[in-house]
Write an enzyme that holds these catalytic residues in place. Structure first.
Site, PDB file in Angstrom:
ATOM      1  N   LEU A 121       3.030 -17.799 -13.300  1.00  0.00           N
ATOM      2  CA  LEU A 121       3.623 -18.796 -12.421  1.00  0.00           C
ATOM      3  C   LEU A 121       2.849 -18.831 -11.102  1.00  0.00           C
ATOM      4  CD1 LEU A 121       7.443 -18.080 -12.879  1.00  0.00           C
ATOM      5  CD2 LEU A 121       5.885 -19.352 -14.349  1.00  0.00           C
TER       6      LEU A 121
ATOM      7  N   GLY B 115       7.012  -9.057 -14.391  1.00  0.00           N
ATOM      8  CA  GLY B 115       6.774  -9.931 -13.253  1.00  0.00           C
ATOM      9  C   GLY B 115       6.916 -11.382 -13.655  1.00  0.00           C
ATOM     10  N   ASP B 116       5.913 -12.186 -13.277  1.00  0.00           N
ATOM     11  CA  ASP B 116       5.939 -13.613 -13.639  1.00  0.00           C
ATOM     12  C   ASP B 116       4.906 -13.921 -14.707  1.00  0.00           C
ATOM     13  OD1 ASP B 116       3.783 -13.133 -11.999  1.00  0.00           O
ATOM     14  OD2 ASP B 116       3.888 -15.058 -10.968  1.00  0.00           O
ATOM     15  N   GLU B 117       4.586 -12.931 -15.518  1.00  0.00           N
ATOM     16  CA  GLU B 117       3.582 -13.108 -16.580  1.00  0.00           C
ATOM     17  C   GLU B 117       4.261 -13.220 -17.943  1.00  0.00           C
ATOM     18  OE1 GLU B 117      -0.203 -10.728 -14.622  1.00  0.00           O
ATOM     19  OE2 GLU B 117       1.085  -9.677 -16.059  1.00  0.00           O
TER      20      GLU B 117
END
Length: 298
Positions: free
Chosen positions: A172, A213-215
């Protein structure tokens, strides 16, 4: 011979035993049950007497399962196994059951005593532990461990069918800014919403996982030609065009996608993940909100 007092004590012990107990005749008709069996099954004594244990059968075990059980106990051997039963209200429970044949003075089997230990909670605990081990705690998506297992299975399948796989590494853009300005609660809600959109954007045969996380990762399966990958990547991008709404907040999300291809770019998950990651960072460096394939220039 046991005294009347001893027999009364034995009867009380069996009736109030913590484990569920039932006794059937040789034909399988229930002639006695204890309190624990009634509590576990949801049936009262009057509903059980004269019935067969089929009254609590769930249908999970097949005919062969019960044939093997009956063949064992009819020749006078005890049987032990785990089975899923169904309560009166329709809910399921799992028991570890031991069936012991009883004999007449002539040595003939006359009755069977079944003792059941409820292991439903143990199974539920094991299920929760397994889910924690293989799924992301926030989104419920497969985590890295499960993803690699699924990827290895997909590789075996793709080799047999002479197909390609596409690994899409998603990040993201500016997710940290969302956390910093709106707080981690909104950030977590956003990650959950992203997981839902990703799952809805890909095909049923594809796998969506969260690395942390955002992965996120998408494993696109059943890819005949390399050109088949681009529509999938574009569909994922398009899914993030509408903003996300959380109460009074609207959050616009842009994503960067790096793509590597099996077997063109590698023959194992570690290599393909590293190359998709490199391709994703190139896309992000070029402004993000796009997808790009791994190249030798990464």
């Amino acid at each position: 011979m046991m005294s009347d007092k001893g027999q009364a004590l034995l009867s009380q012990a069996l009736t109030r035993a913590a484990n569920a107990i039932l006794i059937t005749d040789r034909g399988g008709r229930i002639v006695w049950v204890n309190d624990a069996f009634c509590r576990l099954s949801g049936f009262d004594v009057a509903e059980l007497l004269g019935q067969t244990p089929h009254i609590v059968h769930s249908g999970i075990q097949d005919r062969a399962f019960y044939l093997e059980m009956w063949e064992t106990i009819l020749i006078g051997q005890p049987w032990q196994g785990e089975l899923v039963e169904r309560r009166k209200d329709g809910s399921l429970y799992t028991v570890n059951q031991v069936i012991t044949p009883l004999f007449s003075s002539d040595g003939d089997v006359t009755h069977f005593v079944a003792i059941q230990h409820d292991v439903s909670q143990r199974q539920a605990d094991q299920g929760r532990m397994q889910r924690m081990a293989y799924h992301d705690g926030l989104t419920g998506l497969p985590n890295r461990t499960l993803f690699f297992e699924l990827f290895n299975r997909a590789i075996e399948y793709a080799v047999k069918r002479k197909e390609n796989l596409a690994l899409m590494f998603l990040d993201l853009d500016r997710f940290k800014a969302v956390n910093d300005t709106l707080g981690h609660s909104i950030g977590d809600q956003l990650l959950n919403a992203v997981a839902e959109r990703l799952t809805g954007a890909v095909r049923k045969a594809d796998v969506v996982a969260r690395l942390g996380g955002d992965e996120f990762i998408v494993l696109a399966t059943r890819i005949g030609n390399i050109s088949d990958i681009e529509p999938v990547a574009k569909q994922v991008l398009d899914a993030f065009s509408p903003p996300f709404t959380f109460g009074d907040y609207q959050v616009c999300v842009r994503i960067s996608i790096g793509v590597s291809v099996f077997p063109l770019d590698g023959d194992n998950a570690e290599v393909l993940l590293r190359k998709a990651d490199a391709a994703m960072y190139r896309v992000k460096a070029m402004g993000g909100n796009n997808y790009g394939f791994w190249t030798e220039n990464e």
